[in-house]
Design an enzyme around this catalytic site. Structure first.
Site, PDB file in Angstrom:
ATOM      1  N   ARG A 106       1.149  -1.429  -0.011  1.00 43.48           N
ATOM      2  CA  ARG A 106      -0.280  -0.048  -0.080  1.00 43.48           C
ATOM      3  C   ARG A 106       0.892   1.438  -0.294  1.00 43.48           C
ATOM      4  O   ARG A 106       1.861   1.160   0.805  1.00 43.48           O
ATOM      5  CB  ARG A 106      -0.774   0.033   1.183  1.00 43.48           C
ATOM      6  CG  ARG A 106      -1.507  -1.007   1.866  1.00 43.48           C
ATOM      7  CD  ARG A 106      -2.612  -0.939   1.735  1.00 43.48           C
ATOM      8  NE  ARG A 106      -4.243  -1.796   2.449  1.00 43.48           N
ATOM      9  CZ  ARG A 106      -3.730  -3.074   2.240  1.00 43.48           C
ATOM     10  NH1 ARG A 106      -2.595  -3.574   2.870  1.00 43.48           N
ATOM     11  NH2 ARG A 106      -5.030  -4.298   2.206  1.00 43.48           N
ATOM     12  N   HIS A 131      -0.547  -2.474  -4.478  1.00 44.47           N
ATOM     13  CA  HIS A 131      -0.594  -3.594  -5.241  1.00 44.47           C
ATOM     14  C   HIS A 131      -0.177  -2.859  -6.947  1.00 44.47           C
ATOM     15  O   HIS A 131      -0.645  -3.767  -7.995  1.00 44.47           O
ATOM     16  CB  HIS A 131      -1.597  -4.825  -5.582  1.00 44.47           C
ATOM     17  CG  HIS A 131      -0.758  -5.611  -4.215  1.00 44.47           C
ATOM     18  ND1 HIS A 131       0.105  -5.299  -3.453  1.00 44.47           N
ATOM     19  CD2 HIS A 131      -1.500  -6.575  -3.585  1.00 44.47           C
ATOM     20  CE1 HIS A 131      -0.156  -6.428  -2.100  1.00 44.47           C
ATOM     21  NE2 HIS A 131      -0.948  -6.950  -2.885  1.00 44.47           N
ATOM     22  N   HIS A 205       3.263 -12.392  -5.124  1.00 47.37           N
ATOM     23  CA  HIS A 205       1.748 -13.068  -4.144  1.00 47.37           C
ATOM     24  C   HIS A 205       0.964 -14.048  -4.750  1.00 47.37           C
ATOM     25  O   HIS A 205      -0.489 -14.946  -4.264  1.00 47.37           O
ATOM     26  CB  HIS A 205       0.538 -12.161  -5.001  1.00 47.37           C
ATOM     27  CG  HIS A 205      -0.028 -11.040  -3.613  1.00 47.37           C
ATOM     28  ND1 HIS A 205      -1.689 -12.057  -3.220  1.00 47.37           N
ATOM     29  CD2 HIS A 205      -0.390  -9.926  -2.854  1.00 47.37           C
ATOM     30  CE1 HIS A 205      -2.127 -11.539  -2.444  1.00 47.37           C
ATOM     31  NE2 HIS A 205      -1.538 -10.333  -2.382  1.00 47.37           N
ATOM     32  N   ASP A 277      -1.765  -9.875   8.873  1.00 43.32           N
ATOM     33  CA  ASP A 277      -1.562  -8.909   7.420  1.00 43.32           C
ATOM     34  C   ASP A 277      -0.615  -7.929   7.446  1.00 43.32           C
ATOM     35  O   ASP A 277      -0.796  -6.577   7.897  1.00 43.32           O
ATOM     36  CB  ASP A 277      -2.740  -8.989   6.633  1.00 43.32           C
ATOM     37  CG  ASP A 277      -3.324  -8.062   5.355  1.00 43.32           C
ATOM     38  OD1 ASP A 277      -1.530  -8.236   5.053  1.00 43.32           O
ATOM     39  OD2 ASP A 277      -3.935  -7.681   4.763  1.00 43.32           O
ATOM     40  N   GLU A 342       5.260 -12.260   0.962  1.00 42.94           N
ATOM     41  CA  GLU A 342       5.598 -11.901   0.367  1.00 42.94           C
ATOM     42  C   GLU A 342       7.001 -10.631   0.375  1.00 42.94           C
ATOM     43  O   GLU A 342       6.744  -9.545   0.803  1.00 42.94           O
ATOM     44  CB  GLU A 342       4.731 -10.381  -0.157  1.00 42.94           C
ATOM     45  CG  GLU A 342       2.886 -11.059  -0.173  1.00 42.94           C
ATOM     46  CD  GLU A 342       2.113 -10.175  -0.276  1.00 42.94           C
ATOM     47  OE1 GLU A 342       1.901  -9.237  -0.049  1.00 42.94           O
ATOM     48  OE2 GLU A 342       1.010 -10.853   0.616  1.00 42.94           O
TER      49      GLU A 342
HETATM   50  C1  BGC Z   1      -1.994  -7.740   1.536  1.00 39.54           C
HETATM   51  C2  BGC Z   1      -3.626  -7.565   1.441  1.00 39.54           C
HETATM   52  C3  BGC Z   1      -4.660  -8.353   0.567  1.00 39.54           C
HETATM   53  C4  BGC Z   1      -4.096  -9.498  -0.585  1.00 39.54           C
HETATM   54  C5  BGC Z   1      -4.742  -9.142  -1.942  1.00 39.54           C
HETATM   55  C6  BGC Z   1      -2.239  -8.461   1.002  1.00 39.54           C
HETATM   56  O1  BGC Z   1      -0.372  -7.992   0.110  1.00 39.54           O
HETATM   57  O2  BGC Z   1      -1.037  -7.031   2.063  1.00 39.54           O
HETATM   58  O3  BGC Z   1      -4.086  -6.724   2.670  1.00 39.54           O
HETATM   59  O4  BGC Z   1      -6.046  -7.950   0.793  1.00 39.54           O
HETATM   60  O5  BGC Z   1      -2.727  -8.752  -1.086  1.00 39.54           O
HETATM   61  O6  BGC Z   1      -5.106  -7.885  -2.263  1.00 39.54           O
END
Ligand code: BGC
Length: 377
Positions: A106, A131, A205, A277, A342
């Site tokens: 983010r 992302h 991812h 998360d 990640e």
């Molecule tokens: C994020 C999550 C998100 C997920 C899918 C992850 O990298 O940290 O918050 O929901 O990706 O978008």
């Protein structure tokens, strides 16, 4: 048999052998995965090592569609979540198996300043940018450098992200090499260069489930993260800027612990994330290639080690999975059926001067490597 007949027969056999080998080779390494809505055909490439470990990767989004890994009895299972068809990936995916960029994770309010200029990005995650935006690197068709790729061993993907794409400055030339190595690893080498100062943070991812994709929740998987600190977040999952010690909190994975052991504890950060998360601040020296994390799944015996040159690791426990995604083989992916590790620079680094920088200048090369290495116990 006459000599001429023998000669013709031998030639025929050789020709048959040759065509069957080449046919096998091409179907083994490359097959069509369908067309995007604008008619571009994309492919599925198969990489396989001597031990039978196999990855199937598409150049749509650089997505790892499947990853077959042996359990302790030598039986292969697919350990990543994903879909059977390209159409499903195009329709709606929570980034299953994808390459993520230009900025993984983010950026607060979708804004940052660079060299005195303010840049505005899409707010595709509440008030924030996530992302890479509305059409990040996970949703573009990558070019395959077939000359540089080694059939069955490595796949070289390239993408030119144009100046202004998703609001980011600079033409960014990106190269990602996926390899399946003979020590049972999926290796990802990223590099990029720009013609204007910009920010870059590339990641991968995959949602892993070492018991097999779609089989169960990942709460029994035992996790070790070599990190004494993490970056606490606000309610929008943007880091506050603090590097907080994990000691005495459910964020402490310095001793291997089941993911589910403390996930429902009454701990403010877990509530904000709906589970794990968060970004962990790896103990290893910046940019050195070292072990960052290890995951062990008892029933299969599978272990996955994550080695990276990156300073951070986002551990996401699949909190937003809720059974609405129908995955490979028609299986619904329920709450926490997969986890992501990640490797990355910290979230919101462009707005956090105290975090390791994600700025890339012209003439410099961004480079990053991550290895997901498998074994059994
Ligand atoms: C994020 C999550 C998100 C997920 C899918 C992850 O990298 O940290 O918050 O929901 O990706 O978008």
């Amino acid at each position: 048999m006459k000599t001429s007949t023998l000669f013709t027969t031998t030639l025929l056999i050789l020709a048959l052998l040759f065509t069957s080998c080449t046919r096998q080779e091409s179907t083994m390494t490359k097959q069509s995965f369908g067309k995007t809505p604008d008619g571009t055909e994309v492919f599925l490439y198969t990489l396989r090592n001597k031990d039978g470990m196999e990855a199937r990767i598409t150049n749509y989004g650089g997505i790892v569609v499947s990853l077959l890994v042996k359990d302790r009895a030598g039986k292969l299972a697919d350990v990543v979540l994903g879909f059977d068809s390209l159409a499903s990936y195009i329709k709606d995916t929570p980034y299953f198996g994808a390459l993520v960029g230009r900025y993984g994770n983010r950026i607060g309010k979708g804004e940052f300043q660079l060299a005195g200029v303010k840049y505005t990005l899409a707010k595709n995650n509440g008030a924030n940018h996530l992302h890479g935006g509305l059409k990040g690197f996970d949703k573009v068709v990558w070019s395959v450098d077939e000359k540089a790729s080694v059939p069955g061993e490595s796949l070289v993907l390239t993408y030119l992200s144009r100046d202004g794409e998703e609001g980011y400055p600079g033409n960014l030339a990106v190269r990602v090499v996926y390899s399946v190595t003979n020590d049972n690893a999926l290796r990802i080498d990223y590099s990029a260069s720009t013609d204007k100062v910009t920010v870059v943070n590339l990641t991968h991812h995959s949602y892993f489930n070492l018991a097999g994709a779609g089989s169960s929740a990942i709460l029994d998987h035992e996790l070790f993260i070599d990190a004494g600190r993490f970056t606490p977040v606000d309610s929008g999952l943007i880091p506050t800027g603090e590097l907080k010690s994990v000691v005495g909190t459910p964020m402490d994975f310095t001793a291997q612990t089941a993911i589910g052991a403390r996930i429902n504890e009454n701990y403010e950060q877990l509530q904000k994330g709906g589970g794990y998360d968060h970004n962990w601040v790896l103990n290893k020296p910046l940019a050195s290639m070292e072990l960052a994390a290890r995951v062990y799944e008892k029933s299969s015996g599978r272990t996955m080690e994550v080695l990276t040159s990156e300073p951070g690791l986002q551990f996401y426990s699949g909190n937003f999975l809720n059974g609405t995604h129908v995955g490979k083989g028609g299986v619904k992916y329920q709450h926490r059926y997969g986890f992501c590790l990640e490797t990355q620079h910290f979230p919101d680094s462009p707005n956090k001067p105290g975090f390791p920088t994600t700025v890339l200048e012209p003439g410099k090369t961004y480079s990053s490597t991550t290895i997901y290495r498998f074994s059994t116990k």
